[in-house]
Design an enzyme around this catalytic site. Structure first.
Site, PDB file in Angstrom:
ATOM      1  N   LYS A 102      40.756  12.689  -4.763  1.00 57.26           N
ATOM      2  CA  LYS A 102      41.082  13.843  -3.596  1.00 57.26           C
ATOM      3  C   LYS A 102      40.872  12.919  -2.246  1.00 57.26           C
ATOM      4  O   LYS A 102      41.760  13.299  -1.489  1.00 57.26           O
ATOM      5  CB  LYS A 102      39.864  14.929  -3.594  1.00 57.26           C
ATOM      6  CG  LYS A 102      38.362  14.149  -3.696  1.00 57.26           C
ATOM      7  CD  LYS A 102      37.870  14.727  -4.879  1.00 57.26           C
ATOM      8  CE  LYS A 102      36.481  13.750  -5.152  1.00 57.26           C
ATOM      9  NZ  LYS A 102      35.634  14.330  -6.049  1.00 57.26           N
ATOM     10  N   VAL A 129      41.322  18.560  -6.880  1.00 53.84           N
ATOM     11  CA  VAL A 129      40.770  19.759  -6.443  1.00 53.84           C
ATOM     12  C   VAL A 129      40.008  20.459  -7.642  1.00 53.84           C
ATOM     13  O   VAL A 129      40.714  21.059  -8.456  1.00 53.84           O
ATOM     14  CB  VAL A 129      41.839  20.533  -5.628  1.00 53.84           C
ATOM     15  CG1 VAL A 129      41.121  21.587  -4.922  1.00 53.84           C
ATOM     16  CG2 VAL A 129      42.446  19.482  -4.668  1.00 53.84           C
ATOM     17  N   LYS A 202      39.278  18.201  -0.301  1.00 54.29           N
ATOM     18  CA  LYS A 202      40.234  19.207  -1.369  1.00 54.29           C
ATOM     19  C   LYS A 202      40.883  20.259  -0.309  1.00 54.29           C
ATOM     20  O   LYS A 202      41.875  20.562  -0.703  1.00 54.29           O
ATOM     21  CB  LYS A 202      38.978  19.773  -2.086  1.00 54.29           C
ATOM     22  CG  LYS A 202      38.377  18.723  -3.206  1.00 54.29           C
ATOM     23  CD  LYS A 202      37.156  19.233  -3.879  1.00 54.29           C
ATOM     24  CE  LYS A 202      36.544  18.397  -4.712  1.00 54.29           C
ATOM     25  NZ  LYS A 202      35.203  18.644  -5.122  1.00 54.29           N
ATOM     26  N   GLY A 299      32.538  17.251 -13.749  1.00 52.59           N
ATOM     27  CA  GLY A 299      32.012  16.958 -15.008  1.00 52.59           C
ATOM     28  C   GLY A 299      33.187  16.254 -15.948  1.00 52.59           C
ATOM     29  O   GLY A 299      34.300  16.191 -15.416  1.00 52.59           O
TER      30      GLY A 299
HETATM   31  N1  HSE Z   1      31.258  15.725  -6.159  1.00 52.47           N
HETATM   32  C1  HSE Z   1      32.331  16.627  -6.559  1.00 52.47           C
HETATM   33  C2  HSE Z   1      31.353  18.129  -6.575  1.00 52.47           C
HETATM   34  C3  HSE Z   1      32.845  16.187  -7.756  1.00 52.47           C
HETATM   35  O1  HSE Z   1      30.532  18.158  -6.674  1.00 52.47           O
HETATM   36  O2  HSE Z   1      32.221  19.046  -6.588  1.00 52.47           O
HETATM   37  C4  HSE Z   1      34.208  16.954  -8.160  1.00 52.47           C
HETATM   38  O3  HSE Z   1      35.282  16.698  -7.300  1.00 52.47           O
END
Ligand code: HSE
Length: 437
Positions: A102, A129, A202, A299
């Site tokens: 992203k 995203v 995002k 994940g």
């Molecule tokens: N660090 C991001 C989150 C990972 O916690 O959403 C996924 O983009």
């Protein structure tokens, strides 16, 4: 038919998830794609045992992008550099690219998509995203009939996990963040999660495909969750609201709002009940109305789900005429609009204000006079008893909608009152209802 040969950059959380999903569901995926998908070359930061037989391993990612065997490069190393150089080199070499990055797309997407168009290759970025939620495809294709009016999303799982744990279990910020890091949700630099940078990346991408505007990460107003306290979470609940860290993109007559900040939303909204590491995005289209998309935003395998779906899309498109593909940013490249992005001062929203006031005659009158003078009307108010041995009370106000510029003026005047201690805490409030235009 020959298998499609994939070069993988990165064998971390998402990279190993992608290898596992391709290995486990290979036959099913080939039935969808029309060809077998095979990882033939992979780059990892260190020498490690190969997760699947038959993959050539290297520690030099440029070897993969320069490998003439590789047809599609899957970039899962994250960060802007060397990812930008690798992706541009892959494009130059005529390879299609799938990326979950992203930061790269938000900051360099305009350049990358232009290079890809020139070379006639695809750059797919669904996993960038909201992890496993197919939100890019949904907005770009499923909602193509609509004029998108606004979208609002919980698009950082780590931040949502922290706010949820603070509310439900009274846990400390640092303790919850450490757990998100252990679970592999947090960014390599977790300040990206906590300061809202990850969500701003995002949001930049979502806004571009929703409104047909170039990627403009530098124009997003970004505020993180680091200042949130448990008291604010509790007072918000008393008023019938939840605090969520939202990315909001909204068209107005004066321009586009692009903002990431903690937001009070009515607790009865579905999105207010999206807890833990889960993500959700509300999209309002003029024809379809409000729609909401929910799922795991981070994940290993949830993100791999989006990566593999992009690979399948690329494989299906390999034979299609490059001029008749779905455009990278949803709109035809010569049809992007130069509508201005509004500075935060010009954004209109409602506010939650919390201040520490001396328990004296006339304090509230002073505060309400200041608000009235700049045309701010109060919707609700709570005043808490002073703690034992203290003459300071917490005063919490909910206001109607007002321009941020006027609210800044009022807050500066309130903070200058002798009877107010410290800074005024301000959290924006949105109703997110059907009528919001
Ligand atoms: N660090 C991001 C989150 C990972 O916690 O959403 C996924 O983009």
């Amino acid at each position: 038919m020959n298998p499609v040969r994939i070069g993988l950059l990165g064998l971390g959380t998402v990279g190993s998830g992608t290898v596992n999903v391709l290995a486990r569901n290979g036959a099913e995926i080939a039935r969808r794609a029309g060809r077998e998908i095979r990882v033939v070359h992979a780059a990892a930061r260190d020498r490690r045992p190969c997760p699947v037989e038959g993959i050539r391993l290297t520690t030099d990612p440029f070897e993969v992008v320069d490998d003439p065997q590789v047809e599609v490069v899957v970039e899962l190393i994250g960060g802007q550099d060397p990812a930008r150089r690798l992706v541009l080199r892959a494009i130059e070499n005529g390879k299609h690219v799938v990326t979950a990055n992203k930061a790269l797309i938000a900051a360099h997407g305009n350049e990358i998509f232009a290079a890809a168009r020139n070379r006639g290759v695809i750059v797919a970025f669904e996993a960038a995203v909201a992890g496993g939620i197919p939100i890019i495809k949904t907005i770009r294709e499923g909602l193509a009939a609509n004029r998108i009016e606004w979208l609002a999303g919980i698009i950082n799982g780590t931040g949502n996990f922290i706010l949820t744990e603070m509310r439900d279990r009274g846990r400390e910020f640092a303790d919850v963040l450490a757990e998100a890091q252990r679970l592999g949700y947090a960014e390599a630099d977790p300040s990206f999660d906590v300061q809202g940078i990850d969500a701003a990346h995002k949001l930049t991408i979502l806004a571009a495909i929703a409104f047909g505007i170039p990627l403009q990460y530098d124009k997003v107003y970004t505020e993180g969750i680091a200042g949130m306290t448990r008291s604010d979470v509790c007072y918000a609940e008393e008023l019938g609201y939840r605090i969520k860290h939202l990315g909001i993109a909204r068209r107005t007559d004066r321009g586009v709002e692009l903002r990431v900040h903690p937001t009070l939303i009515p607790e009865r909204r579905l999105i207010a009940n999206v807890d833990g590491v889960m993500n959700a995005i509300l999209v309002k289209g003029d024809a379809v109305g409000s729609t909401m998309y929910y799922g795991a935003g981070a994940g290993s395998e949830p993100t791999a789900s989006a990566v593999v779906a992009d690979i399948v899309d690329v494989v299906r498109m390999l034979t299609a005429d490059p001029n008749n593909r779905v455009p990278h940013l949803a709109f035809q490249p010569d049809q992007l609009s130069d509508v201005p992005i509004l500075p935060m001062q010009e954004v209109e929203t409602a506010y939650y204000l919390r201040m520490q006031a001396r328990d004296e005659l006339g304090v509230l009158a002073d505060v309400t006079r200041i608000l009235a003078d700049v045309g701010i009307s109060i919707e609700a108010m709570i005043q808490k008893e002073p703690a034992a041995d203290s003459n300071v009370v917490s005063v919490i106000l909910l206001t109607h909608r007002v321009l941020e510029r006027n609210m800044n003026k009022a807050i500066a005047q309130i903070e200058a009152l002798d009877s107010i201690n410290g800074e005024v805490m301000r959290i924006r409030v949105e109703q997110l209802n059907q009528d919001w235009k």
